[in-house]
Enzyme design. Structure first.
Site, mmCIF file in Angstrom:
data_model
loop_
_atom_site.group_PDB
_atom_site.id
_atom_site.type_symbol
_atom_site.label_atom_id
_atom_site.label_comp_id
_atom_site.label_asym_id
_atom_site.label_seq_id
_atom_site.Cartn_x
_atom_site.Cartn_y
_atom_site.Cartn_z
ATOM 1 N N ASP A 1 79.889 0.910 -15.561
ATOM 2 C CA ASP A 1 80.050 -0.522 -15.849
ATOM 3 C C ASP A 1 78.687 -1.182 -16.029
ATOM 4 O O ASP A 1 77.796 -1.031 -15.187
ATOM 5 C CB ASP A 1 80.804 -1.179 -14.688
ATOM 6 C CG ASP A 1 81.047 -2.663 -14.913
ATOM 7 O OD1 ASP A 1 82.164 -3.017 -15.327
ATOM 8 O OD2 ASP A 1 80.116 -3.459 -14.668
ATOM 9 N N TYR A 10 72.958 -8.093 -17.916
ATOM 10 C CA TYR A 10 72.226 -7.292 -16.936
ATOM 11 C C TYR A 10 70.855 -6.870 -17.468
ATOM 12 O O TYR A 10 69.969 -6.505 -16.684
ATOM 13 C CB TYR A 10 73.000 -6.028 -16.553
ATOM 14 C CG TYR A 10 74.309 -6.250 -15.833
ATOM 15 C CD1 TYR A 10 74.711 -7.505 -15.401
ATOM 16 C CD2 TYR A 10 75.161 -5.178 -15.586
ATOM 17 C CE1 TYR A 10 75.922 -7.696 -14.754
ATOM 18 C CE2 TYR A 10 76.376 -5.357 -14.936
ATOM 19 C CZ TYR A 10 76.751 -6.616 -14.530
ATOM 20 O OH TYR A 10 77.952 -6.796 -13.890
ATOM 21 N N LYS A 37 80.208 -6.281 -21.027
ATOM 22 C CA LYS A 37 80.742 -7.645 -20.924
ATOM 23 C C LYS A 37 80.030 -8.604 -21.881
ATOM 24 O O LYS A 37 78.814 -8.519 -22.077
ATOM 25 C CB LYS A 37 80.591 -8.155 -19.488
ATOM 26 C CG LYS A 37 81.192 -7.222 -18.447
ATOM 27 C CD LYS A 37 80.955 -7.721 -17.041
ATOM 28 C CE LYS A 37 81.233 -6.622 -16.033
ATOM 29 N NZ LYS A 37 80.155 -5.603 -15.995
ATOM 30 N N HIS A 97 82.584 -12.244 -19.459
ATOM 31 C CA HIS A 97 81.923 -12.139 -18.158
ATOM 32 C C HIS A 97 82.302 -13.256 -17.184
ATOM 33 O O HIS A 97 82.297 -13.051 -15.965
ATOM 34 C CB HIS A 97 80.406 -12.106 -18.335
ATOM 35 C CG HIS A 97 79.691 -11.344 -17.271
ATOM 36 N ND1 HIS A 97 78.509 -10.689 -17.473
ATOM 37 C CD2 HIS A 97 80.002 -11.114 -15.971
ATOM 38 C CE1 HIS A 97 78.109 -10.108 -16.354
ATOM 39 N NE2 HIS A 97 79.000 -10.355 -15.424
#
Length: 272
Positions: free
Chosen positions: A47, A52, A77, A110
Site C-alpha cells: 500500500d 507519501y 491513492k 485519500h
C-alpha cells in the site's frame, strides 16, 4: 491463525490479501528495501499513495522482487487535495508513471476533504471525483476502487450517483479506536474496511492490558493488534522498515479467544 496468503473477497469478486504492508511516513530511501524485504518474507499486498512521496521507490521495490506482478496486490491513492474530475485523471497518470506498473489492484480517494481543510464539505466535488474513479476502473487499469477516511455521510454522498460503489474504505483503526459506526455501515454496505495505523503508529505498544494479553498468547503487542483487526473482518496495513519487525508482524499463527476479542473491542484510550 492468519497467513499472508489468506484473502478477503471484494464486492466485485477480486481477492485481496488479508494483511497488507503499509508505507505511510516511509522515506523513499527506506521504502525500496522495506518493500523488497516484505515481499521476500511473504507479503503480497503493498500500500502506498502519491502524497507519501515514495511511489517511485515502492514501484522499484516491487519490480525488483522475484514475485510475478500478477501475484501481488498493489494499492495507491488519489491525493486528498484533488477534488475535480480532470485533476483525478491527471494524478492517476502521475501515480502510474511513478510506479511504472501496467495496472493497480486498488485505487482510493485519500480523503473526503483536502488535508488543510479537514472536516470541510466537498460533497459535490467528491461525486465529480468518483465519476473519474469509475472511468479509471472501466479502463481496466485498476481492478478495484474505493475511498479512505470517509465517514458514513461521505459514503452516502458518493452512493447517490455511483454506478459502481466503493469497494473499500481505508480508515484509522486500532485496538481502542475501531470507528464502530463507520465500520458497521461500511461492512453492511459490502465494503471491506482497511485499517491504517493498526498499531496507532506505535502508540499502543506500552498499553498494560494489551501487554498482558500478548504475554498470554506468547506474541508481541504488534502481532496481537494485527490479528485483532483480521478477526474483526478488517484488513490491517502494518508498517515497518527493519527486516526483523517486518517478519515479526507476519507471524500470526494464533487465534484470539472470543472472550479476549470482546475485551479488546471494549477498550478505549489505549494510545499513549
Amino acid at each position: 491463525m492468519t497467513a499472508l496468503t489468506d484473502v478477503y473477497t471484494l464486492a466485485n469478486g477480486i481477492q485481496i490479501p488479508k494483511v497488507g504492508f503499509g508505507t505511510w511516513q516511509m522515506a523513499p530511501e527506506d521504502a525500496t528495501p522495506a518493500v523488497e524485504n516484505a515481499i521476500a518474507l511473504g507479503y503480497r499486498h503493498i500500500d502506498t499513495a502519491l502524497v507519501y512521496g515514495n511511489e517511485r521507490a515502492v514501484g522499484f521495490g516491487i519490480r525488483n522482487s522475484d514475485v510475478k506482478r500478477e501475484d501481488l496486490f498493489v494499492t495507491s491513492k488519489l491525493p486528498a487535495e484533488t477534488k475535480d474530475y480532470d485533476g483525478a485523471l491527471r494524478d492517476f497518470e502521475t501515480t502510474m508513471a511513478n510506479l511504472e506498473l501496467d495496472y493497480l489492484d486498488l485505487y482510493l480517494i485519500h480523503a473526503p476533504w483536502p488535508w488543510r481543510e479537514m472536516g470541510g464539505n466537498y460533497d459535490t466535488q467528491n461525486r465529480d471525483v468518483w465519476r473519474a474513479m469509475e472511468e479509471i476502473y472501466a479502463s481496466g487499469r485498476v481492478k478495484a476502487i474505493g475511498v479512505s477516511n470517509f465517514n458514513v455521510h461521505d459514503l452516502q454522498n458518493v452512493f447517490k450517483d455511483a454506478k459502481v460503489k466503493p469497494m473499500v474504505d481505508q480508515i484509522q483503526y486500532y485496538v481502542g479506536y475501531t470507528e464502530p459506526t463507520i465500520t458497521q455501515f461500511a461492512q453492511e454496505q459490502g465494503l471491506l474496511v482497511e485499517a491504517y495505523s493498526p498499531l496507532a503508529t506505535g502508540g499502543i505498544l506500552n498499553n498494560q492490558v494489551l501487554n498482558g494479553l500478548a504475554a498470554h498468547y506468547g506474541v508481541s503487542i504488534a502481532q496481537l493488534a494485527i490479528q485483532f483487526c483480521v478477526q474483526n473482518g478488517v484488513l490491517p496495513l502494518p508498517k515497518a522498515t527493519s527486516r526483523d519487525h517486518i517478519a515479526n508482524n507476519a507471524q500470526l499463527n494464533f487465534e484470539i479467544s472470543d472472550a479476549d476479542m470482546a475485551k479488546m473491542n471494549a477498550l478505549t484510550g489505549t494510545r499513549n
